[in-house]
Write an enzyme that holds these catalytic residues in place. Structure first.
Site, short mmCIF file in Angstrom:
data_model
loop_
_atom_site.label_atom_id
_atom_site.label_comp_id
_atom_site.label_asym_id
_atom_site.label_seq_id
_atom_site.Cartn_x
_atom_site.Cartn_y
_atom_site.Cartn_z
N GLY A 202 -28.12 -31.33 -20.25
CA GLY A 202 -27.63 -30.70 -21.21
C GLY A 202 -27.39 -31.50 -22.62
N GLY A 205 -24.07 -33.30 -29.87
CA GLY A 205 -23.83 -33.66 -31.35
C GLY A 205 -23.87 -35.37 -30.59
N PHE A 206 -23.43 -35.42 -29.96
CA PHE A 206 -23.20 -37.15 -29.25
C PHE A 206 -24.09 -37.99 -28.72
CE2 PHE A 206 -19.12 -36.49 -31.26
CZ PHE A 206 -19.01 -37.37 -32.09
N VAL A 209 -27.16 -35.38 -21.74
CA VAL A 209 -26.22 -36.04 -20.24
C VAL A 209 -27.28 -35.60 -19.30
CG1 VAL A 209 -24.71 -34.88 -18.63
CG2 VAL A 209 -23.96 -35.08 -21.10
N LYS A 222 -23.52 -39.17 -19.80
CA LYS A 222 -23.44 -39.12 -20.48
C LYS A 222 -24.08 -40.45 -21.33
CE LYS A 222 -20.39 -37.12 -23.27
NZ LYS A 222 -18.98 -36.69 -23.36
N ASP A 327 -9.37 -29.48 -27.33
CA ASP A 327 -10.69 -28.52 -27.78
C ASP A 327 -11.67 -27.99 -26.06
OD1 ASP A 327 -13.63 -28.01 -29.01
OD2 ASP A 327 -14.46 -29.75 -28.11
N ALA A 331 -16.54 -24.35 -22.25
CA ALA A 331 -17.60 -24.99 -22.20
C ALA A 331 -17.27 -26.61 -21.75
CB ALA A 331 -18.42 -24.95 -23.18
N ASN A 332 -16.62 -26.78 -21.74
CA ASN A 332 -15.48 -27.66 -21.18
C ASN A 332 -14.39 -27.81 -20.05
OD1 ASN A 332 -16.58 -29.55 -23.38
ND2 ASN A 332 -14.46 -29.41 -24.78
#
Length: 500
Positions: A202, A205-206, A209, A222, A327, A331-332
């Site tokens: 995936g 923004g940072f 992965v 990551k 958050d 998705a997390n």
């Protein structure tokens, strides 16, 4: 809708822009692909996301509309967009937004190429000029002094890193973070077959992965990356550093069956990396949407995921000083081979207030808009009840199989869709989950509605949520008693297929 004065209570957010004006705005910005300049240069959207947005016309969508949706979820305002357009000298688009910003900013539209300071000479005008300047700086470099200090910090760190980092991790990380194994960048290159694109799990923004094999163990790596551009370099480096420190700190201190395991980190190489436990069943979001051809989740598995996620959250909130994830979203929430959920991505986590306080005030709002309550979005009040609200939205996702945000629904946010739908509540159940003999759906919806109460004080603590879910679990335990063995058999079959 006209704003009489600029204050926090009357700021109009991007997602509040009416449909007609939004569509007209998108048509204008879509011309000559101006959305690319808007998203890349001014909104600082990463290249991978921009590439995905560029494919919007193939989905019969507007690229600008998808860009606004993404930016709107980050709680940006119409006034911010208005000032960006002023920088771009896109006055035609500014006219569309004119009714939704304070009238004192309207004169920006008519300035043409002249600078604002040359046109506005009055004291009020000078004050407005300062406000505009501050808003523009929020989108680029809001504090040159801070950037210079950060530049010196980065340069000093870079000069020392190769000399000290592998022998003394505390150069950049405290002793708590240093407890996590330091992994060389070369090891991770080999683990991912030198960052082979086929190993990408995936993008965000940072960074990206990757799946890898490190010490004969499947891991998710990551790799933090920043967009190119000198004006962004230091701000992104600082944001990456802060996110990495939070993840290292909190994942080290929060060892729990329902918290994602952090195996190690790497700094000093080409790019900083974090190494996590690999979750073979991906994210809850992907499984609910049956992406990559996965089978729908049954009601028993869905309930197991809801209960495990609640258990992980109540563990975080029950620490000596509550830890607020900030958050929580589908998705997390990642799923292990047996569909046991693990909460991941602690980049926005913060310590909450002690028991004698109900909340803490924060300077900036971060997170994903459809999962955040009003008191946090508008009042910047941060508490454990923010996580409770987010978890309630996740329960709605689990129960209905619908996404937290869908631009095609009358009520785009799932919470609003659930609360304002005219059809019987039973009609919203996800039919893909199969027969619901134990009324799992109604249990999830009932608890979810309690979690998303408008007032924070009316929401339960996660310990209470877990207790309610455990009560339901006892009622359905008999019917679901064979599920774990069934999952394990499927896992071993999947593992053999991966090896082959």
């Amino acid at each position: 809708m006209m704003m009489s004065s600029l204050n926090l209570n009357k700021i109009t957010y991007i997602y509040e822009l009416p449909y007609t004006e939004r569509k007209e705005f998108c048509n204008i910005i879509d011309m000559n692909d101006k959305w690319e300049e808007l998203g890349g240069k001014y909104m600082k959207i990463d290249c991978a996301t921009l590439f995905k947005i560029s494919k919007a016309p193939m989905r019969n969508h507007s690229s600008t509309d998808e860009l606004l949706t993404l930016w709107g979820e980050q709680n940006h305002t119409i006034l911010e967009l208005f000032t960006i357009l002023y920088e771009m000298q896109h006055y035609r688009a500014m006219i569309i937004l004119k009714p939704f910003v304070d009238p004192k900013y309207h004169k920006l539209i008519y300035q043409g190429d002249k600078t604002f300071s040359n046109l506005v000479k009055t004291e009020t005008g000078n004050h407005l000029n300062n406000e505009i300047g501050n808003l523009i700086k929020l989108n680029t470099d809001s504090n040159q002094k801070r950037a210079n200090n950060l530049e010196r910090e980065v340069l000093n760190t870079s000069s020392k890193i190769n000399e000290h980092i592998y022998s003394d991790p505390s150069v950049m990380f405290s002793s708590a973070e240093a407890c996590t194994p330091l992994i060389t960048y070369n090891e991770l290159e080999q683990a991912t077959n030198y960052w082979n694109k086929e190993n990408i799990l995936g993008k965000g923004g940072f960074g990206v992965v990757f799946k890898g094999i490190w010490k004969n163990t499947a891991v998710a790596i990551k790799r933090l990356e920043s967009q190119k551009g000198a004006e962004q370099q230091f701000n992104i480096l600082e944001a990456q550093r802060q996110q990495s420190l939070r993840e290292l700190k909190y994942l080290n201190s929060c060892r729990h069956d329902n918290i994602l395991s952090l195996y190690g980190f790497s700094i000093g190489g080409e790019k900083p990396c974090l190494v996590y436990q690999y979750m073979i069943n991906g994210s809850l979001e992907d499984r609910l949407q049956c992406r990559q051809g996965t089978k729908p989740l049954t009601w028993c598995i869905r309930f197991k995921i809801a209960t495990g996620s609640a258990r992980g959250l109540q563990f975080l909130h029950g620490m000596d000083k509550p830890l607020i994830h900030g958050d929580i979203k589908s998705a997390n929430i990642l799923l292990d081979p047996y569909f046991e959920p693990r909460i991941g991505d602690f980049g926005l986590a913060r310590e909450g207030p002690l028991q004698e306080y109900t909340h803490v005030k924060v300077s900036h709002v971060h997170g994903t808009r459809p999962y955040l309550p009003d008191e946090f979005l508008r009042g910047k009040k941060f508490s454990t009840k923010v996580d409770t609200y987010s978890f309630g939205v996740v329960l709605f996702e689990i129960a209905t199989g619908q996404r937290a945000y869908d631009s095609l629904r009358n009520h785009k946010f799932l919470k609003d869709h659930v609360e304002n739908n005219d059809c019987p509540i039973s009609d919203m159940a996800d039919v893909k989950a199969g027969p619901d003999e134990n009324n799992v759906y109604l249990s999830l919806m009932t608890i979810g509605k309690n979690c998303v109460s408008y007032k924070a004080k009316d929401r339960p603590e996660m310990e209470q949520v877990l207790r309610k879910l455990d009560c339901v679990m006892l009622q359905e335990k008999h019917q679901c008693k064979y599920i774990d063995s069934h999952i394990k058999i499927n896992y071993f079959i999947d593992t053999l297929l991966i090896i082959i």
